[in-house]
Motif scaffolding. Structure first.
Motif, PDB file in Angstrom:
ATOM      1  N   LYS A  65      39.803  39.952  17.511  1.00 23.78           N
ATOM      2  CA  LYS A  65      38.769  39.670  18.480  1.00 23.78           C
ATOM      3  C   LYS A  65      39.090  39.044  19.452  1.00 23.78           C
ATOM      4  CE  LYS A  65      35.002  40.391  15.121  1.00 23.78           C
ATOM      5  NZ  LYS A  65      33.961  39.843  14.354  1.00 23.78           N
ATOM      6  N   ILE A  66      39.950  37.850  19.324  1.00 23.41           N
ATOM      7  CA  ILE A  66      40.795  36.798  20.213  1.00 23.41           C
ATOM      8  C   ILE A  66      41.585  37.677  21.048  1.00 23.41           C
ATOM      9  CG2 ILE A  66      41.892  35.057  20.543  1.00 23.41           C
ATOM     10  CD1 ILE A  66      40.945  34.026  17.738  1.00 23.41           C
ATOM     11  N   LYS A  67      42.342  38.699  20.578  1.00 23.73           N
ATOM     12  CA  LYS A  67      43.053  39.455  21.207  1.00 23.73           C
ATOM     13  C   LYS A  67      42.444  40.205  22.390  1.00 23.73           C
ATOM     14  CE  LYS A  67      43.507  43.365  19.883  1.00 23.73           C
ATOM     15  NZ  LYS A  67      42.763  44.785  20.299  1.00 23.73           N
ATOM     16  N   THR A  68      41.315  40.926  21.916  1.00 24.72           N
ATOM     17  CA  THR A  68      40.495  41.697  22.816  1.00 24.72           C
ATOM     18  C   THR A  68      40.036  41.000  23.925  1.00 24.72           C
ATOM     19  OG1 THR A  68      39.859  43.349  20.986  1.00 24.72           O
ATOM     20  CG2 THR A  68      38.401  43.157  22.819  1.00 24.72           C
ATOM     21  N   VAL A  69      39.580  39.907  23.628  1.00 30.49           N
ATOM     22  CA  VAL A  69      38.913  38.893  24.721  1.00 30.49           C
ATOM     23  C   VAL A  69      39.987  38.254  25.746  1.00 30.49           C
ATOM     24  CG1 VAL A  69      38.062  36.473  25.143  1.00 30.49           C
ATOM     25  CG2 VAL A  69      36.957  37.796  23.022  1.00 30.49           C
ATOM     26  N   SER A  70      41.168  38.046  25.056  1.00 27.22           N
ATOM     27  CA  SER A  70      42.495  37.709  26.154  1.00 27.22           C
ATOM     28  C   SER A  70      42.508  39.141  26.865  1.00 27.22           C
ATOM     29  CB  SER A  70      43.543  37.439  25.329  1.00 27.22           C
ATOM     30  OG  SER A  70      44.236  38.344  24.607  1.00 27.22           O
ATOM     31  N   GLN A  71      42.657  40.227  26.386  1.00 30.65           N
ATOM     32  CA  GLN A  71      42.704  41.435  27.150  1.00 30.65           C
ATOM     33  C   GLN A  71      41.795  41.615  28.181  1.00 30.65           C
ATOM     34  OE1 GLN A  71      43.246  44.474  24.346  1.00 30.65           O
ATOM     35  NE2 GLN A  71      45.594  44.077  23.720  1.00 30.65           N
ATOM     36  N   MET A  72      40.509  41.441  27.990  1.00 31.22           N
ATOM     37  CA  MET A  72      39.234  41.530  28.687  1.00 31.22           C
ATOM     38  C   MET A  72      39.615  40.691  29.986  1.00 31.22           C
ATOM     39  SD  MET A  72      36.175  42.661  26.045  1.00 31.22           S
ATOM     40  CE  MET A  72      36.165  44.493  25.656  1.00 31.22           C
ATOM     41  N   VAL A  73      39.677  39.185  29.616  1.00 30.82           N
ATOM     42  CA  VAL A  73      39.961  38.338  30.702  1.00 30.82           C
ATOM     43  C   VAL A  73      41.257  38.535  31.596  1.00 30.82           C
ATOM     44  CG1 VAL A  73      40.679  35.935  31.092  1.00 30.82           C
ATOM     45  CG2 VAL A  73      38.928  36.531  29.475  1.00 30.82           C
ATOM     46  N   MET A  74      42.179  39.170  30.869  1.00 33.21           N
ATOM     47  CA  MET A  74      43.622  39.530  31.821  1.00 33.21           C
ATOM     48  C   MET A  74      43.114  40.554  32.929  1.00 33.21           C
ATOM     49  SD  MET A  74      46.727  41.676  30.453  1.00 33.21           S
ATOM     50  CE  MET A  74      45.594  43.202  30.231  1.00 33.21           C
ATOM     51  N   ILE A  75      42.227  41.760  32.329  1.00 34.47           N
ATOM     52  CA  ILE A  75      41.872  42.776  33.235  1.00 34.47           C
ATOM     53  C   ILE A  75      40.851  42.236  34.168  1.00 34.47           C
ATOM     54  CG2 ILE A  75      40.492  45.079  33.016  1.00 34.47           C
ATOM     55  CD1 ILE A  75      41.768  45.189  30.261  1.00 34.47           C
ATOM     56  N   ILE A  76      39.928  41.339  33.909  1.00 38.25           N
ATOM     57  CA  ILE A  76      38.887  40.647  34.864  1.00 38.25           C
ATOM     58  C   ILE A  76      39.809  40.158  36.070  1.00 38.25           C
ATOM     59  CG2 ILE A  76      37.304  39.273  35.361  1.00 38.25           C
ATOM     60  CD1 ILE A  76      36.003  39.986  32.446  1.00 38.25           C
ATOM     61  N   LEU A  77      40.580  39.278  35.674  1.00 38.53           N
ATOM     62  CA  LEU A  77      41.529  38.677  36.552  1.00 38.53           C
ATOM     63  C   LEU A  77      42.334  39.570  37.389  1.00 38.53           C
ATOM     64  CD1 LEU A  77      42.787  35.655  34.393  1.00 38.53           C
ATOM     65  CD2 LEU A  77      41.379  35.770  36.458  1.00 38.53           C
ATOM     66  N   LEU A  78      42.876  40.435  36.690  1.00 34.69           N
ATOM     67  CA  LEU A  78      43.633  41.514  37.566  1.00 34.69           C
ATOM     68  C   LEU A  78      42.861  42.359  38.663  1.00 34.69           C
ATOM     69  CD1 LEU A  78      46.172  42.438  34.895  1.00 34.69           C
ATOM     70  CD2 LEU A  78      46.825  41.276  36.803  1.00 34.69           C
ATOM     71  N   ILE A  79      41.716  42.670  38.142  1.00 32.15           N
ATOM     72  CA  ILE A  79      40.795  43.810  39.065  1.00 32.15           C
ATOM     73  C   ILE A  79      40.341  42.668  39.907  1.00 32.15           C
ATOM     74  CG2 ILE A  79      38.901  45.012  39.033  1.00 32.15           C
ATOM     75  CD1 ILE A  79      39.202  45.949  36.245  1.00 32.15           C
ATOM     76  N   GLY A  80      40.042  41.671  39.632  1.00 28.40           N
ATOM     77  CA  GLY A  80      39.408  40.796  40.709  1.00 28.40           C
ATOM     78  C   GLY A  80      40.486  40.136  41.967  1.00 28.40           C
ATOM     79  N   ASP A  81      41.665  40.191  41.325  1.00 31.70           N
ATOM     80  CA  ASP A  81      42.619  39.920  42.345  1.00 31.70           C
ATOM     81  C   ASP A  81      42.163  38.551  43.126  1.00 31.70           C
ATOM     82  OD1 ASP A  81      45.206  40.340  43.553  1.00 31.70           O
ATOM     83  OD2 ASP A  81      44.737  41.750  44.818  1.00 31.70           O
ATOM     84  N   PHE A  82      41.786  37.669  42.651  1.00 30.21           N
ATOM     85  CA  PHE A  82      41.206  36.662  43.377  1.00 30.21           C
ATOM     86  C   PHE A  82      41.847  35.685  44.181  1.00 30.21           C
ATOM     87  CE2 PHE A  82      38.555  37.234  39.457  1.00 30.21           C
ATOM     88  CZ  PHE A  82      37.436  37.892  39.996  1.00 30.21           C
ATOM     89  N   GLY A  83      43.276  35.775  44.089  1.00 31.33           N
ATOM     90  CA  GLY A  83      44.331  34.930  44.712  1.00 31.33           C
ATOM     91  C   GLY A  83      44.436  33.612  44.408  1.00 31.33           C
ATOM     92  N   GLY A  84      45.157  32.953  45.084  1.00 20.17           N
ATOM     93  CA  GLY A  84      45.455  31.544  44.672  1.00 20.17           C
ATOM     94  C   GLY A  84      46.012  31.328  43.276  1.00 20.17           C
ATOM     95  N   VAL A  85      45.432  29.955  42.760  1.00 18.88           N
ATOM     96  CA  VAL A  85      45.892  29.837  41.366  1.00 18.88           C
ATOM     97  C   VAL A  85      45.603  31.073  40.485  1.00 18.88           C
ATOM     98  CG1 VAL A  85      43.674  28.825  40.823  1.00 18.88           C
ATOM     99  CG2 VAL A  85      45.700  27.983  39.734  1.00 18.88           C
ATOM    100  N   PHE A  86      44.725  31.854  40.730  1.00 16.58           N
ATOM    101  CA  PHE A  86      44.327  32.918  39.859  1.00 16.58           C
ATOM    102  C   PHE A  86      45.292  34.032  39.758  1.00 16.58           C
ATOM    103  CE2 PHE A  86      40.004  31.291  40.878  1.00 16.58           C
ATOM    104  CZ  PHE A  86      39.509  31.511  39.689  1.00 16.58           C
ATOM    105  N   THR A  87      46.272  33.954  40.824  1.00 17.25           N
ATOM    106  CA  THR A  87      47.506  34.942  40.812  1.00 17.25           C
ATOM    107  C   THR A  87      48.565  34.405  39.509  1.00 17.25           C
ATOM    108  OG1 THR A  87      47.374  35.253  43.060  1.00 17.25           O
ATOM    109  CG2 THR A  87      49.432  35.693  42.149  1.00 17.25           C
TER     110      THR A  87
END
Length: 178
Positions: free
Chosen positions: A123-145
């Protein structure tokens, strides 16, 4: 069919829409629509588990399909991110390979009348993958990179740890014969 299982099926149904908006040029807001769909689909993962436990509606279908729906959603997203050159393919290969191994374990166990639910590491693995995907899709820039890169490796490490944990806890499945 109970509400948690319907949410699991909804998550699977959302995947083609997510992929279409992420990869195709449909509107000028495709990336944001894909991100919203992914977040909504990810939320159904939390909600279906919560409702199943709260209302005592845990079923074998849910134990089997919920992790499969997660695998489908996350795998589709990561394959799209490889296509978009946002994540290294070798990382995705390692992560998806883990999912095939676990699915194989579940099939062998199921053939022997055993249903194996997701572990906390999974479950923790799945959450970390989902956060990773959200960050990558969002491509928010700055510190988020930098966070994107950190979460790629957190997800990768948790994927390997959860695989080792899963095999160790379910090694009896390896001993099962036809």
């Amino acid at each position: 069919m109970n509400a948690p299982n319907m949410l699991t099926i909804l998550r699977v149904v959302m995947i083609p829409f997510f992929v279409a908006f992420l990869l195709l040029d449909i509107t000028e807001y495709d990336k944001y629509i894909a991100l919203a769909i992914f977040i909504a689909a990810s939320f159904t993962d939390t909600l279906d588990g919560y409702l199943a436990r709260k209302n005592n509606q845990v079923t074998n279908f849910g134990k089997f399909m919920d992790p499969l729906a997660d695998k489908l959603l996350v795998s589709a997203a990561m394959i799209c991110l490889v296509e978009l050159d946002m994540i290294p393919s070798w990382v995705v290969i390692v992560i998806i390979s883990r999912e095939f191994i676990i699915s194989g374990f579940r099939l062998v166990a199921s053939d022997n009348g055993i249903v194996i639910a997701a572990s906390w590491w999974g479950k923790i693995k799945t959450v970390s993958q989902m956060v990773m995907i959200i960050l990558l899709i969002g491509d928010f820039g700055g510190v988020f990179t930098m966070l994107e890169q950190v979460f790629i490796y957190i997800a990768l490490i948790l994927t390997v740890i959860s695989l080792i944990d899963y095999i160790a806890k379910n090694k009896q499945v390896l001993k099962m014969q036809d």
